[in-house]
Structure formats: C-alpha cells, structure tokens
Design a protein around this motif. Structure first.
Motif, PDB file in Angstrom:
ATOM      1  N   LYS A 131       3.713 -21.780  -1.268  1.00 21.14           N
ATOM      2  CA  LYS A 131       3.207 -21.173  -2.495  1.00 21.14           C
ATOM      3  C   LYS A 131       3.987 -21.697  -3.707  1.00 21.14           C
ATOM      4  O   LYS A 131       3.383 -22.025  -4.732  1.00 21.14           O
ATOM      5  N   ASN A 132       5.311 -21.796  -3.591  1.00 18.85           N
ATOM      6  CA  ASN A 132       6.124 -22.335  -4.683  1.00 18.85           C
ATOM      7  C   ASN A 132       5.786 -23.794  -4.939  1.00 18.85           C
ATOM      8  O   ASN A 132       5.712 -24.228  -6.091  1.00 18.85           O
ATOM      9  N   TYR A 133       5.579 -24.562  -3.882  1.00 22.58           N
ATOM     10  CA  TYR A 133       5.206 -25.966  -4.034  1.00 22.58           C
ATOM     11  C   TYR A 133       3.869 -26.074  -4.767  1.00 22.58           C
ATOM     12  O   TYR A 133       3.712 -26.901  -5.669  1.00 22.58           O
ATOM     13  N   ALA A 134       2.927 -25.197  -4.393  1.00 18.37           N
ATOM     14  CA  ALA A 134       1.613 -25.215  -5.053  1.00 18.37           C
ATOM     15  C   ALA A 134       1.760 -24.863  -6.534  1.00 18.37           C
ATOM     16  O   ALA A 134       1.114 -25.470  -7.392  1.00 18.37           O
ATOM     17  N   LYS A 135       2.623 -23.884  -6.856  1.00 16.06           N
ATOM     18  CA  LYS A 135       2.861 -23.526  -8.263  1.00 16.06           C
ATOM     19  C   LYS A 135       3.474 -24.704  -9.018  1.00 16.06           C
ATOM     20  O   LYS A 135       3.057 -25.015 -10.130  1.00 16.06           O
ATOM     21  N   ILE A 136       4.460 -25.321  -8.403  1.00 11.32           N
ATOM     22  CA  ILE A 136       5.124 -26.456  -9.046  1.00 11.32           C
ATOM     23  C   ILE A 136       4.134 -27.602  -9.235  1.00 11.32           C
ATOM     24  O   ILE A 136       4.090 -28.224 -10.295  1.00 11.32           O
ATOM     25  N   GLU A 137       3.341 -27.853  -8.212  1.00  8.31           N
ATOM     26  CA  GLU A 137       2.341 -28.926  -8.308  1.00  8.31           C
ATOM     27  C   GLU A 137       1.326 -28.617  -9.412  1.00  8.31           C
ATOM     28  O   GLU A 137       0.979 -29.483 -10.214  1.00  8.31           O
TER      29      GLU A 137
END
Length: 185
Positions: A31-37
């Motif tokens: 989820k954090n990776y998706a937010k960062i992306e």
C-alpha cells in the motif's frame, strides 16, 4: 512434560499471529509503495506540464526572432517580462547569438555603445571566475538576458566554452532543443 492441547493452541496461535503480522506488513508495504508510486507519477506529471509550459516560452521567443531580426533590448524585455511573471520557475530568459572571431571586435564595440561600457565576450577561467574569452573561430554569446540587473554577469558569456553547455548546443543543432546544465557566473 506432556505436550497438551492447550500448548498446541498457544503454538498455533503464535504461528498464526506471526503469519498475520507478516501478511499485514506485506500489505502495508504494498500500500505504501502504491502511494509512493502514485505520488511519484503525480509529481512527474506536474513537472512535465511545467516543463512544457516553460518550453512554450522558449518557442515563442524563437518565433519572435524568426519573424524579426532587429529586436531591441527594450522590446526583448517587454516581450519576456510577462512570461517571467507567469512562470515563476524561470529565473532568467536568455537569447544567444553566434559571433565569429572576425566579428568579435565590432560586436563588443556595439554593446559598449549600447551602454555596457566594460563589455567583452567572456568565459569561465580555471579558477571559476569570468575573464575575457580567448581568441576562437566562433562564440555562442548570450546576447539578451532578462531580468538584466540580476543576471548582468551572463551578458556576453560564451556558452560554447563550457563543455557541457557546448554538448547541449550540438544536440540543439541536430534536434532543435538542447538543455545546458546550470551555470553559476
């Protein structure tokens, strides 16, 4: 000791808790990776829009000089002033011309007559300070710069003397657009 059902439940519960924790960590990381992306793509899009808007300023100046060859400094200032106000990311707008070695003295005299009494075509010395440019076959000189007062040191600078900027000039000659590195003068 006897391994009881109670102990078995504790071990299984502990294993499930560890497994759940690991799955939750993986979910949170994804989820954090998706937010960062997503944020990265948003920033990329904003930067691209800003770059394209700034590029339009460059094309408008290019068109100005294609349509008129006798632009005065005041006309250049008037033309680019609104662009500088509308595009706060632009710190300066410059226009460069090519001056041959044979034209150098006349060009320097012309700018002195315009009021730039100490004007010479310049380059950066090994000590990082501006100095009169050495004799060369041709120069790519910053002929107009706005805002002038804040960037007066750039006026007359030979862009082709800086290797990285010269590389940008060569790229621009082949595809019409080259971006030089930041130069502190």
């Amino acid at each position: 000791r006897v391994f009881t059902f109670h102990n078995f439940l504790i071990v299984v519960s502990f294993a499930l808790a560890i497994g759940s924790f690991a799955l939750m960590q993986e979910y949170i990381e994804e989820k954090n990776y998706a937010k960062i992306e997503f944020r990265g793509k948003t920033v990329e899009s904003l930067l691209e829009k800003s770059f394209n808007k700034n590029l339009e300023v460059i094309y408008s100046i290019q068109n100005l000089f294609f349509t008129r060859k006798d632009i005065s400094r005041q006309q250049f200032k008037d033309f680019v002033s609104s662009s500088l106000l509308r595009h706060p990311g632009l710190q300066a707008i410059e226009h460069m011309i090519q001056v041959t070695g044979a034209e150098r003295a006349a060009y320097e005299s012309q700018l002195k007559a315009e009021g730039f009494l100490d004007f010479v075509i310049k380059e950066l010395g090994p000590d990082g300070k501006l100095r009169p440019a050495g004799k060369r076959e041709h120069y790519h000189v910053l002929n107009y710069v706005e805002p002038l007062q804040e960037n007066i040191a750039a006026l007359g600078y030979d862009i082709s003397y800086t290797p990285e900027a010269n590389e940008a000039l060569l790229i621009a000659e082949s595809n019409g657009l080259g971006v030089s590195p930041w130069l502190t003068l």
